[in-house]
Write a protein that holds these residues in place. Structure first.
Motif, short mmCIF file in Angstrom:
data_model
loop_
_atom_site.label_atom_id
_atom_site.label_comp_id
_atom_site.label_asym_id
_atom_site.label_seq_id
_atom_site.Cartn_x
_atom_site.Cartn_y
_atom_site.Cartn_z
N SER A 1 6.36 -31.00 -64.29
CA SER A 1 5.42 -32.09 -64.42
C SER A 1 4.43 -32.08 -63.25
O SER A 1 4.82 -31.81 -62.12
CB SER A 1 6.22 -33.38 -64.49
N GLY A 2 3.17 -32.31 -63.58
CA GLY A 2 2.16 -32.29 -62.53
C GLY A 2 1.57 -30.91 -62.28
O GLY A 2 0.71 -30.73 -61.41
N ALA A 3 2.02 -29.92 -63.07
CA ALA A 3 1.53 -28.56 -62.85
C ALA A 3 0.10 -28.39 -63.35
O ALA A 3 -0.59 -27.45 -62.96
CB ALA A 3 2.44 -27.57 -63.56
N GLY A 4 -0.35 -29.30 -64.21
CA GLY A 4 -1.72 -29.22 -64.69
C GLY A 4 -1.85 -28.85 -66.15
O GLY A 4 -2.91 -28.42 -66.59
N LYS A 5 -0.78 -29.08 -66.93
CA LYS A 5 -0.83 -28.72 -68.36
C LYS A 5 -1.87 -29.57 -69.10
O LYS A 5 -2.71 -29.04 -69.84
CB LYS A 5 0.55 -28.93 -69.00
N THR A 6 -1.79 -30.87 -68.88
CA THR A 6 -2.74 -31.77 -69.54
C THR A 6 -4.15 -31.47 -69.06
O THR A 6 -5.11 -31.44 -69.84
CB THR A 6 -2.38 -33.24 -69.22
N THR A 7 -4.25 -31.26 -67.77
CA THR A 7 -5.56 -30.97 -67.19
C THR A 7 -6.18 -29.73 -67.83
O THR A 7 -7.34 -29.75 -68.25
CB THR A 7 -5.40 -30.74 -65.68
N LEU A 8 -5.37 -28.68 -67.93
CA LEU A 8 -5.86 -27.44 -68.50
C LEU A 8 -6.47 -27.68 -69.88
O LEU A 8 -7.57 -27.21 -70.19
CB LEU A 8 -4.67 -26.47 -68.61
#
Ligand code: ADP
Length: 576
Positions: A369-376
């Protein structure tokens, strides 16, 4: 700032002209009474001409009837003008809001925006017509009485004018204080609105935590700040109004005494003396009005300044010159060396990410979580622009496509479904405005939603409540999937769409999502690895970018990050 406001009058020049003409007429009409008094005292009464007096009275009645007409027109059409301007300002700020970057909404609170659109614009509407009306009426009275007073007795007039600099000095001293106080009022009001908005929309959280007292205390703080800021400004207003009227009264007394002396000496007639005293009142009154207008102007300028702050916020994510309309998108998506951060000074969320997804392919993205999946994923429809590298759709950089066509090509199903207050039908049709009833039903069927919709009291016409509060999580999810069937985008992003559901709902939803993703390029952001076991390709995203990719079995066998995530989940399943 005024230059920015004046164009808002342009569509209503006719109304403005009518309004100002009435103001002019009213100002002139008010100059008549002292002159009439002078005539009655000096001419009609000494001559004993009672018939003349009656005629004169009738003439004045007629004049005041006309004045009443003007006053009505001014009051009515003036407000019509104001409300028209308010309408246009509101239209402009609302339209502008929808062009702003997603980042603006990350940084600005809803209550702040609300108070600008509601409160500030109301003030502006009032001021937009009262101010020019007052300026004209007061100007005419001021200049008119000034000229007449000079004509009656210039020495007496000079005595009166001696007061004016004192008044002007006094009022200009207060100018700056007013401006500051009003700005503070507005700002604290916005804080209050913001708090109300948040605690009302988050009322379930407040209750669940039993934090009503805490919210109340926070609210009381803001409320008390507003009270003291408002009390401070009414103190300024109080001192100000008192000072101004004291100075005017002083003028009246001076005239009474000096004029009385002049009348005793015979240098002015009694009628002229009385008329002069009446004009003095008409001379000081507009000064007070002008001063009040100034006060209003400060208030309006503060509001308009805050309006401009939003309107002048330039979106950075806009169509490039010569942007290309994406038509019949196949759905190849490629990230090349993409780096991104949410704002200056913040850490990079993505660092040189490379990723190729062919048209029609489904990839699952996993990672801590927080790795940037949604962001990507939010970078594909350009909710944010990247710092370095490029993202292409069918080989075209997303920054070279028109935003509308790009977003038309990308569908986003979020975990946290947002429904609009309206019917189930409205919410599904939001996917493609103007869709027919049959299309809406077909979409609902494809999303496995028809059955539950039929069981609702009014079927498709059931109202969902604000943000869909009257539906369960799974039901909302299915409506959002139906919406996506209608939109029919070639590229699909499923953001943890099934992680918070029970097994039955999940099965139904999973099935409909499989149907939805068929033939589309699909990104699945998944937390539960079980749901993507069978995905053809799994990407593991960490702070270091895409560190592993492949099939489930291979990734488990490889014994890397994926293996660790998998083991942790298996363990937690066994424990629970
Ligand atoms: P994931 O989906 O992998 O859990 P996210 O993409 O949501 O991760 O978040 C990645 C990082 O970006 C997190 O550190 C988060 O705090 C930060 N972040 C997410 N959204 C925003 C935002 N709107 N503004 C600033 N930082 C954000």
């Amino acid at each position: 700032m005024l230059k920015r406001f004046l164009p808002y009058y342009k569509p209503y020049l006719g109304l403005l002209a009518l309004d100002l003409a009435c103001a002019l007429g009213l100002g002139l009409a008010d100059l008549v009474f002292p002159a009439a008094t002078r005539r009655v005292v000096d001419v009609i009464v000494p001559a004993g001409d009672m018939a003349g007096l009656a005629r004169f009275g009738l003439l004045l009645v007629a004049l005041y009837a006309v004045r009443a007409g003007l006053e009505f027109i001014l009051g009515y059409y003036g407000h019509v003008l104001g409300v028209n301007i308010q309408h246009d300002l509101r239209r402009d700020i609302y339209r502008h809001l929808h062009t702003l970057d997603t980042r603006f909404f990350d940084d600005t609170k809803t209550g702040q925006i609300m108070s600008r659109i509601v409160g500030d614009l109301f003030d502006l509407a009032e001021i937009s017509h009262h101010l020019p009306e007052d300026l004209i009426m007061a100007g005419v009275r001021l200049i008119g009485s000034l000229v007449v007073m000079l004509a009656i007795d210039w020495r007496l007039a000079l005595v009166v004018f001696a007061i004016v600099p004192a008044q002007v000095l006094f009022s200009s001293t207060f100018r700056a204080r007013f401006r500051r106080a009003f700005r503070r009022n507005k700002e604290t009001m916005a804080v209050i609105n913001e708090h109300i908005e948040e605690s009302v929309s988050g009322v379930r959280v407040v209750r669940a935590f039993g934090n009503e007292d805490y919210e109340r205390a926070r609210f009381d703080d803001g409320n008390a700040t507003f009270r003291s800021s408002r009390i401070e400004s009414v103190f300024h207003i109080g001192v100000f109004n008192t000072g101004v009227s004291f100075l005017s009264n002083l003028g009246l007394v001076i005239v009474l005494v000096a004029g009385g002396y002049a009348a005793w000496r015979g240098s002015v007639s009694v009628g002229a003396y009385v008329a002069f005293a009446l004009y003095v009142a008409r001379f000081f009154q507009p000064i007070e009005v002008l001063v009040r207008s100034m006060e209003q102007f400060q208030e309006g300028a503060a509001g308009f300044g805050r309006f401009l702050e939003i309107v002048d916020t330039k979106p950075t994510i806009v169509d490039a010159p010569g942007a290309i309309e994406l038509a019949s998108v196949r759905g190849d998506v490629e990230f090349r060396e993409v780096s991104f951060r949410y704002g200056d000074g913040l850490e990079r969320v993505l660092e040189r990410v490379d990723l190729r997804v062919a048209a029609g392919e489904t990839v699952a993205i996993v990672g801590p979580s927080g790795a940037g999946k949604t962001t990507l994923c939010s970078l594909i429809p350009r909710f944010y622009d990247i710092e370095e590298g490029s993202i292409t759709v069918d080989g075209l950089d997303v920054r070279e496509a028109t935003i509308a066509s790009l977003r038309q090509a990308v569908g986003l199903v979020q975990q946290d479904v947002f429904l609009f207050s309206g019917s189930v039908r409205d919410n599904i049709a939001y996917g493609r405005l103007g869709a027919s009833d049959e299309e809406v039903e077909a979409a609902a069927a494809a999303a496995n939603a028809l059955e539950f919709i039929r069981s609702l009291p009014l079927g498709l016409d059931t109202l969902v409540g604000e943000r869909g509060v009257k539906l369960s999580g799974g039901q909302k999810q299915r409506i959002s999937i139906a919406r996506m069937f209608l939109k029919d985008p070639p590229i699909l992003i499923l953001d943890e769409a099934t992680s918070s559901l029970d097994t039955m709902s999940e099965l139904a939803i999973r099935e409909s999502l499989d149907r939805l993703s068929r033939g589309r390029t699909t990104f699945i952001i998944a937390h539960r690895l079980a749901t993507i076991r069978h995905a053809a390709r799994i990407l593991v995203l960490t702070e270091d970018g895409v560190v592993e990719q492949g099939r489930h079995d291979d990734l488990v066998a490889a014994g890397g990050v994926y293996r660790r995530l998998y083991d942790a989940q298996v363990e937690s399943l066994l424990v629970s």
